[in-house]
Write an enzyme that holds these catalytic residues in place. Structure first.
Site, PDB file in Angstrom:
ATOM      1  N   GLN A 254       3.636   3.688   1.262  1.00  0.00           N
ATOM      2  CA  GLN A 254       4.709   3.159   2.111  1.00  0.00           C
ATOM      3  C   GLN A 254       5.743   2.428   1.258  1.00  0.00           C
ATOM      4  O   GLN A 254       6.955   2.597   1.463  1.00  0.00           O
ATOM      5  CB  GLN A 254       4.105   2.197   3.140  1.00  0.00           C
ATOM      6  CG  GLN A 254       5.124   1.347   3.869  1.00  0.00           C
ATOM      7  CD  GLN A 254       4.481   0.487   4.937  1.00  0.00           C
ATOM      8  OE1 GLN A 254       4.158   0.979   6.005  1.00  0.00           O
ATOM      9  NE2 GLN A 254       4.271  -0.780   4.653  1.00  0.00           N
TER      10      GLN A 254
ATOM     11  N   GLY B  20      -3.141 -11.718   3.466  1.00  0.00           N
ATOM     12  CA  GLY B  20      -2.284 -10.723   2.808  1.00  0.00           C
ATOM     13  C   GLY B  20      -0.837 -10.889   3.254  1.00  0.00           C
ATOM     14  O   GLY B  20       0.088 -10.971   2.431  1.00  0.00           O
ATOM     15  N   HIS B  21      -0.633 -10.980   4.577  1.00  0.00           N
ATOM     16  CA  HIS B  21       0.722 -11.192   5.099  1.00  0.00           C
ATOM     17  C   HIS B  21       1.274 -12.530   4.598  1.00  0.00           C
ATOM     18  O   HIS B  21       2.445 -12.635   4.228  1.00  0.00           O
ATOM     19  CB  HIS B  21       0.712 -11.227   6.631  1.00  0.00           C
ATOM     20  CG  HIS B  21       0.248  -9.957   7.284  1.00  0.00           C
ATOM     21  ND1 HIS B  21      -0.934  -9.870   7.979  1.00  0.00           N
ATOM     22  CD2 HIS B  21       0.799  -8.727   7.353  1.00  0.00           C
ATOM     23  CE1 HIS B  21      -1.080  -8.642   8.460  1.00  0.00           C
ATOM     24  NE2 HIS B  21      -0.043  -7.921   8.087  1.00  0.00           N
TER      25      HIS B  21
ATOM     26  N   MET C   2      -7.873  -7.095   2.649  1.00  0.00           N
ATOM     27  CA  MET C   2      -7.585  -7.677   3.969  1.00  0.00           C
ATOM     28  C   MET C   2      -6.737  -6.714   4.769  1.00  0.00           C
ATOM     29  O   MET C   2      -5.842  -6.066   4.231  1.00  0.00           O
ATOM     30  CB  MET C   2      -6.869  -8.999   3.805  1.00  0.00           C
ATOM     31  CG  MET C   2      -7.765 -10.054   3.249  1.00  0.00           C
ATOM     32  SD  MET C   2      -6.915 -11.631   3.185  1.00  0.00           S
ATOM     33  CE  MET C   2      -8.223 -12.622   2.481  1.00  0.00           C
ATOM     34  N   SER C   3      -7.050  -6.604   6.051  1.00  0.00           N
ATOM     35  CA  SER C   3      -6.320  -5.695   6.928  1.00  0.00           C
ATOM     36  C   SER C   3      -6.464  -6.192   8.362  1.00  0.00           C
ATOM     37  O   SER C   3      -7.517  -6.720   8.735  1.00  0.00           O
ATOM     38  CB  SER C   3      -6.920  -4.279   6.829  1.00  0.00           C
ATOM     39  OG  SER C   3      -6.483  -3.484   7.910  1.00  0.00           O
TER      40      SER C   3
ATOM     41  N   ARG D  15      -6.831  -4.415  10.808  1.00  0.00           N
ATOM     42  CA  ARG D  15      -7.844  -3.579  11.460  1.00  0.00           C
ATOM     43  C   ARG D  15      -9.268  -4.048  11.177  1.00  0.00           C
ATOM     44  O   ARG D  15     -10.199  -3.648  11.875  1.00  0.00           O
ATOM     45  CB  ARG D  15      -7.688  -2.113  11.035  1.00  0.00           C
ATOM     46  CG  ARG D  15      -6.429  -1.454  11.590  1.00  0.00           C
ATOM     47  CD  ARG D  15      -6.376   0.022  11.248  1.00  0.00           C
ATOM     48  NE  ARG D  15      -5.250   0.696  11.879  1.00  0.00           N
ATOM     49  CZ  ARG D  15      -4.034   0.790  11.349  1.00  0.00           C
ATOM     50  NH1 ARG D  15      -3.775   0.256  10.174  1.00  0.00           N
ATOM     51  NH2 ARG D  15      -3.073   1.432  12.001  1.00  0.00           N
TER      52      ARG D  15
ATOM     53  N   GLY E 225       3.497  -5.020   0.779  1.00  0.00           N
ATOM     54  CA  GLY E 225       2.227  -5.159   0.076  1.00  0.00           C
ATOM     55  C   GLY E 225       1.852  -3.890  -0.677  1.00  0.00           C
ATOM     56  O   GLY E 225       2.107  -2.779  -0.196  1.00  0.00           O
TER      57      GLY E 225
ATOM     58  N   LYS F 114      -0.971  -2.923  -0.801  1.00  0.00           N
ATOM     59  CA  LYS F 114      -2.018  -2.339   0.055  1.00  0.00           C
ATOM     60  C   LYS F 114      -1.558  -0.990   0.631  1.00  0.00           C
ATOM     61  O   LYS F 114      -2.322  -0.040   0.681  1.00  0.00           O
ATOM     62  CB  LYS F 114      -2.332  -3.341   1.169  1.00  0.00           C
ATOM     63  CG  LYS F 114      -3.058  -2.794   2.353  1.00  0.00           C
ATOM     64  CD  LYS F 114      -4.522  -2.955   2.189  1.00  0.00           C
ATOM     65  CE  LYS F 114      -5.328  -2.417   3.339  1.00  0.00           C
ATOM     66  NZ  LYS F 114      -4.633  -2.185   4.580  1.00  0.00           N
ATOM     67  N   ASP F 115      -0.282  -0.948   1.084  1.00  0.00           N
ATOM     68  CA  ASP F 115       0.286   0.304   1.611  1.00  0.00           C
ATOM     69  C   ASP F 115       1.198   0.869   0.530  1.00  0.00           C
ATOM     70  O   ASP F 115       2.427   0.880   0.673  1.00  0.00           O
ATOM     71  CB  ASP F 115       1.056   0.012   2.899  1.00  0.00           C
ATOM     72  CG  ASP F 115       0.156  -0.571   3.971  1.00  0.00           C
ATOM     73  OD1 ASP F 115      -0.435   0.200   4.725  1.00  0.00           O
ATOM     74  OD2 ASP F 115       0.031  -1.806   4.030  1.00  0.00           O
TER      75      ASP F 115
HETATM   76  P1  AMP Z   1       1.062  -4.454   8.480  1.00  0.00           P
HETATM   77  O1  AMP Z   1       1.129  -5.638   9.408  1.00  0.00           O
HETATM   78  O2  AMP Z   1      -0.313  -3.911   8.305  1.00  0.00           O
HETATM   79  O3  AMP Z   1       2.107  -3.424   8.797  1.00  0.00           O
HETATM   80  O4  AMP Z   1       1.442  -5.019   7.054  1.00  0.00           O
HETATM   81  C1  AMP Z   1       2.652  -5.718   6.839  1.00  0.00           C
HETATM   82  C2  AMP Z   1       2.846  -5.889   5.360  1.00  0.00           C
HETATM   83  O5  AMP Z   1       1.760  -6.640   4.821  1.00  0.00           O
HETATM   84  C3  AMP Z   1       2.871  -4.551   4.616  1.00  0.00           C
HETATM   85  O6  AMP Z   1       3.874  -4.589   3.616  1.00  0.00           O
HETATM   86  C4  AMP Z   1       1.489  -4.482   4.023  1.00  0.00           C
HETATM   87  O7  AMP Z   1       1.419  -3.696   2.840  1.00  0.00           O
HETATM   88  C5  AMP Z   1       1.213  -5.938   3.725  1.00  0.00           C
HETATM   89  N1  AMP Z   1      -0.227  -6.166   3.614  1.00  0.00           N
HETATM   90  C6  AMP Z   1      -1.180  -5.760   4.482  1.00  0.00           C
HETATM   91  N2  AMP Z   1      -2.406  -6.079   4.034  1.00  0.00           N
HETATM   92  C7  AMP Z   1      -2.222  -6.695   2.836  1.00  0.00           C
HETATM   93  C8  AMP Z   1      -3.101  -7.250   1.862  1.00  0.00           C
HETATM   94  N3  AMP Z   1      -4.428  -7.240   2.013  1.00  0.00           N
HETATM   95  N4  AMP Z   1      -2.558  -7.796   0.753  1.00  0.00           N
HETATM   96  C9  AMP Z   1      -1.205  -7.810   0.576  1.00  0.00           C
HETATM   97  N5  AMP Z   1      -0.328  -7.309   1.451  1.00  0.00           N
HETATM   98  C10 AMP Z   1      -0.819  -6.749   2.570  1.00  0.00           C
END
Ligand code: AMP
Length: 279
Positions: free
Chosen positions: A153, A36-37, A184-185, A187, A147, A149-150
Site C-alpha cells: 500500500q 502502530g497507529h 499490531m493490527s 483485526r 505504516g 505494515k501495509d
Molecule cells: P489501518 O487503520 O489498518 O488502515 O492502518 C492505518 C495506518 O496505520 C496504515 O498506514 C498502516 O500501515 C498503519 N499501521 C497499521 N498497523 C501498524 C503497525 N503494527 N505498525 C505501524 N503502522 C501500522
C-alpha cells in the site's frame, strides 16, 4: 482535539490555520487504534505543527463483505486514545460524506497493484487509491504517514503521489509489534485466545526465513517449510514471497534490498506481515 465529520468545516479550519503558515501532518486510518497507529501520530507530531488523523472504514477497499461488517469500530475509545496522545484534529466522516454517488473513476495501479495483496484481494488497491486521493484533496496535508505494515500500500500511495503530482511528502514508519512479535493490527482484536497464540506463526516464518537465507538455503525450500509450519499450527498460508523492496518484483534469490512478505488466515481473520531481509 477538534473533531470534524464534514468536509467544508474542515476546509475552513485548514484555510484559517494556513494564514499563520502552519504545517499539517496527516495519518489516515480505519480506526480501532493501537500502538502502530499511535507511532504514526507521534511521528507526525514531531515534524508538523498540526496532526490530523482520519478514521474512515473505507467500503471500496473491502473485497469481502463479512470482513467489512466485522471490522471493529470502537470510536469512543479511539477518540480517547487520540486525545491522550496529543492529536490535534480528528476527521471521521460518515460514509455518505465521502461517497455521495457511486464513484465512476477507477484506478488501475498497474503491475504493482496486481501481485500479492492485489492478487488475493481484487479491487482492493483501486479502493485504497480512491480513498487516499480523496483524503489528500480534502485534508491537503504537507506530510502523510503510513505504516510499513501495509508495505505494498505504501509503494502504491507513493506512485499515486508521483503520478498525480500530489504536493505531499510521504513517510513510511516501522511496524509496531506485540512483545511476542505479532504485528499490531486492528483485526487482532477479532482473534480468540487460541487463535491469538497461533497468529504468531506468520512472524515465526519471516524470522525463520531471515536466518535461513543468511546460511544460503534456497527460498523455495524455506517456503515449503513455512507451508508445513503453518499447516501444523492450523493457520492458512495465502502467500509467502521474497521481493525487491523498491519494485516489489518477486525474487527467487535475495539481495540487500529484499523484503519478505506473508499473508494468511487465522480462522476467518486475514493477517499480513513483512520484514526487510536485513532488519
Ligand atoms: P489501518 O487503520 O489498518 O488502515 O492502518 C492505518 C495506518 O496505520 C496504515 O498506514 C498502516 O500501515 C498503519 N499501521 C497499521 N498497523 C501498524 C503497525 N503494527 N505498525 C505501524 N503502522 C501500522
Amino acid at each position: 482535539m477538534q473533531i470534524f465529520t464534514q468536509i467544508d468545516p474542515l476546509r475552513a479550519y485548514w484555510s484559517q490555520q494556513k494564514t499563520t503558515g502552519k504545517s499539517f501532518g496527516f495519518v489516515p486510518t480505519m480506526g480501532a487504534l493501537h500502538e502502530g497507529h499511535l507511532s504514526l501520530i507521534r511521528s507526525s507530531e514531531a515534524e508538523c505543527d498540526i496532526t490530523i488523523c482520519s478514521i474512515f472504514v473505507n467500503p471500496t477497499q473491502f473485497n469481502n463483505p463479512t470482513d467489512l461488517a466485522k471490522y471493529p469500530r470502537p470510536i469512543e475509545n479511539d477518540i480517547a486514545l487520540l486525545r491522550s496522545n496529543g492529536c490535534d484534529v480528528l476527521f471521521c466522516p460518515p460514509e455518505e460524506e465521502i461517497y455521495q454517488d457511486n464513484p465512476q473513476i477507477h484506478f488501475d495501479v498497474g503491475t504493482l497493484g496486481n501481485s500479492l495483496e492485489g492478487f488475493y484481494r481484487p479491487g482492493h488497491f483501486n479502493g485504497v487509491a480512491l480513498i487516499v486521493a480523496k483524503l489528500f484533496n480534502i485534508v491537503r496535508p504537507d506530510r502523510a504517514y503510513f505504516g510499513q505494515k501495509d508495505y505494498q500500500q505504501f509503494l502504491i500511495v507513493n506512485r499515486l503521489v508521483r503520478d498525480l503530482n500530489f504536493n505531499v511528502l510521504l513517510r513510511c514508519i516501522p511496524i509496531q509489534r506485540e512483545p511476542d512479535g505479532l504485528a499490531m493490527s486492528s483485526r487482532n482484536s477479532r482473534l480468540s485466545d487460541d487463535q491469538r497464540k497461533k497468529a504468531i506463526a506468520f512472524f515465526h516464518c519471516l524470522k525463520m526465513a531471515q536466518s535461513k537465507l543468511k546460511t544460503g538455503t534456497a527460498f523455495h525450500q524455506i517456503r515449503e517449510e513455512a507451508r508445513q509450519y503453518c499447516r501444523s499450527h492450523s493457520v492458512k498460508l495465502e502467500y509467502f514471497e521474497m521481493a525487491d523492496a523498491t519494485s516489489l518484483a518477486i525474487q527467487e534469490n535475495p539481495s540487500p534490498n529484499t523484503i519478505l512478505l506473508i499473508a494468511g488466515y487465522v480462522g476467518e481473520v486475514r493477517l499480513i506481515d513483512n520484514v526487510m531481509i536485513n532488519e
